[in-house]
Design an enzyme around this catalytic site. Structure first.
Site: not given
Ligand code: NAD
Length: 349
Positions: A129-131, A155, A159
Site C-alpha cells: 500500500t501507499d500508506e 495497519y 504492511k
Molecule cells: P480485503 O480485506 O477485502 O481481503 C483480504 C482477504 O484476505 C479476505 O478474503 C480474507 O479472508 C483474507 N485473509 C485474511 N487473513 C487471512 C489469513 N490469515 N490467511 C488467509 N487469508 C486471509 O482486502 P483488500 O482490500 O482486497 O486488500 C488486498 C490487499 O491489498 C491487502 O494486502 C491490502 O493491504 C492491499 N491494499 C488494499 C488497498 C485497498 O484500497 N483496498 C489499498 C492498498 C493496498
C-alpha cells in the site's frame, strides 16, 4: 505462465484479480488460499471458471508448501491481509499475526519449495500500500519508490514490516520477488466498511454519512480493474527485487468523493425504475438530496492527511497506465452495487 497461488482471493482486490486473470489467462489455473475472515466471501469468486478455493490460513506453512507442490505452482500473488485501518486502531494484534507472520510463513514455504533441492523458475508478488510512506503535506511531491517508509497506523506498520520481509528474502536467499504499492482501490465486491460502498449503502438506507474530521484528507483513487492490470504488468514485465507504485491518477479530497457519491445516487434514483420502491428510506426516494445525510464525526486517531502516488516508474518500465476515469469508474461501481444486492445484503446482517 504456470499455475498461480492467489492468497486472499476471496477478498475485494484478490477476488477481482481472480476474475481478471481467468478472463485474460484462461489456460492458467488459479488456486485461491483464503481463511474466509469477515472480509472473505466465497460468492465473490463462485463464478470464476478456472479457480479453486482452498479454505486455509497463510500462517499454515505446511499447507502452503503442499499447495505449491501438488498444484505445480510457480507464482504466488499475495493479497491476504487484515486491511482496514480503523480495525487496526481498535485491535492491532490480528494485523501483526496475518500481515507480518502470515507473510513470513508464505515466504518460508516459497523458499523451501522453490529454492531447496534445486532451484526452479518462480515469482512471489506482494501487494502493498501507499500508506507505508506516511502522510504528505499539501505541496509535497507524490510518493515514489524511493520515498522513505514512515508508517503511522498499526495497519500501515504491519504492511511495512511485510514489505521489508519480502525484500529481505530476495537479498538474503535470492527469492525472486516483486512488490507493488498501490493507492485506495474501489470497484465491485468491496466489503461495505470502506468509504465508497459504506456511503452508498448508507445512502440507500437513509443512514448518516459519517465524515471524518473536516473531510479534506486526500487520497489517490485507483479502479480495481486498473490495479489488476498493474499487477499483471508486474508479473509479466517486473524485475525481481524491484518495487512499483500503482496509482489511479485521481487525487481527491474525501469530500469530493462523498459529493460525487451523493450526486450519483441522486442520478440513479432519477434514472433507474423501481429504486424508490426498493429503498424507500433513501432521501432520494423522498425527493430530498442524498447530501442531506452528510454528518461530521470525530476524526480517526492519527489520520494521515494526504497520500499521492507517482507511478512514473510503472508507466516507463511496465507500460502501465490507469484506463478508468474516477467519474466513470465510480458510476459503474455504484450501478454494480445496485445490480448485485444479493452479494452485499447478507453482509449487512
Ligand atoms: P480485503 O480485506 O477485502 O481481503 C483480504 C482477504 O484476505 C479476505 O478474503 C480474507 O479472508 C483474507 N485473509 C485474511 N487473513 C487471512 C489469513 N490469515 N490467511 C488467509 N487469508 C486471509 O482486502 P483488500 O482490500 O482486497 O486488500 C488486498 C490487499 O491489498 C491487502 O494486502 C491490502 O493491504 C492491499 N491494499 C488494499 C488497498 C485497498 O484500497 N483496498 C489499498 C492498498 C493496498
Amino acid at each position: 505462465m504456470a499455475n498461480l497461488l492467489v492468497t486472499g482471493g476471496a477478498g475485494f482486490i484478490g477476488g477481482n484479480f481472480v476474475h481478471y486473470w481467468n478472463a485474460h489467462h484462461p489456460d492458467t489455473r488459479v488456486i485461491v488460499l483464503d481463511a474466509l475472515t469477515y472480509a472473505g466471501n466465497r460468492s465473490t469468486i463462485a463464478g470464476a471458471p478456472n479457480a479453486e478455493l482452498v479454505e486455509g490460513d497463510i500462517r499454515d506453512t505446511a499447507l502452503v508448501e503442499t499447495l505449491l507442490r501438488n498444484h505445480d505452482i510457480a507464482t504466488i500473488v499475495h493479497f491476504a491481509a487484515e486491511s482496514h485501518v480503523d480495525r487496526s486502531i481498535s485491535g492491532p494484534d490480528a494485523f501483526i499475526e496475518t500481515n507480518i507472520l502470515g507473510t513470513n510463513s508464505l515466504l518460508k514455504a516459497a523458499r523451501s519449495v522453490w529454492l531447496s533441492n534445486g532451484r526452479r523458475a518462480h515469482r512471489f508478488h506482494h501487494i502493498s500500500t501507499d500508506e507505508v510512506f506516511g502522510s504528505l503535506g499539501p505541496r509535497d511531491p507524490a510518493f515514489s519508490e524511493t520515498t522513505p517508509y514512515a508508517p503511522n497506523s498499526p495497519y500501515s506498520a504491519s504492511k511495512a514490516a511485510s514489505d521489508h520481509l519480502v525484500r529481505a528474502y530476495h537479498h538474503t536467499y535470492g527469492l525472486e520477488v516483486t512488490t507493488s504499492n498501490c493507492s485506495n482501490n474501489y470497484g465491485p465486491y468491496q466489503y461495505p466498511e470502506k468509504l465508497i460502498p459504506l456511503f452508498l449503502l448508507n445512502a440507500l438506507h437513509g443512514r448518516a454519512l459519517p465524515i471524518y474530521g473536516d473531510g479534506m484528507n486526500v487520497r489517490d483513487w485507483l479502479h480495481v480493474e486498473d490495479h489488476c492490470r498493474g499487477i499483471e504488468a508486474c508479473l509479466l514485465h517486473g524485475l525481481p527485487g524491484e518495487t512499483y507504485n500503482i496509482g489511479g491518477g485521481a487525487e481527491l479530497p474525501n469530500m469530493e468523493v462523498i459529493d460525487a457519491i451523493c450526486r450519483e445516487v441522486d442520478r440513479a434514483f432519477a434514472e433507474v425504475d423501481g429504486l424508490a420502491a426498493r429503498y424507500p428510506d433513501a432521501p432520494a426516494a423522498q425527493g430530498k438530496p442524498t447530501s442531506s445525510l452528510k454528518t461530521f464525526v470525530t476524526d480517526r486517531a492519527g489520520h494521515d492527511r494526504r497520500y499521492a502516488i507517482d507511478e512514473t516508474k510503472a508507466r516507463a518500465e511496465l507500460s502501465y497506465a490507469p484506463l478508468n476515469s474516477f467519474d466513470e469508474g465510480l458510476r459503474q461501481t455504484l450501478r454494480w452495487y445496485l445490480d448485485n444486492e444479493r452479494w452485499w445484503q447478507p453482509l449487512l446482517a
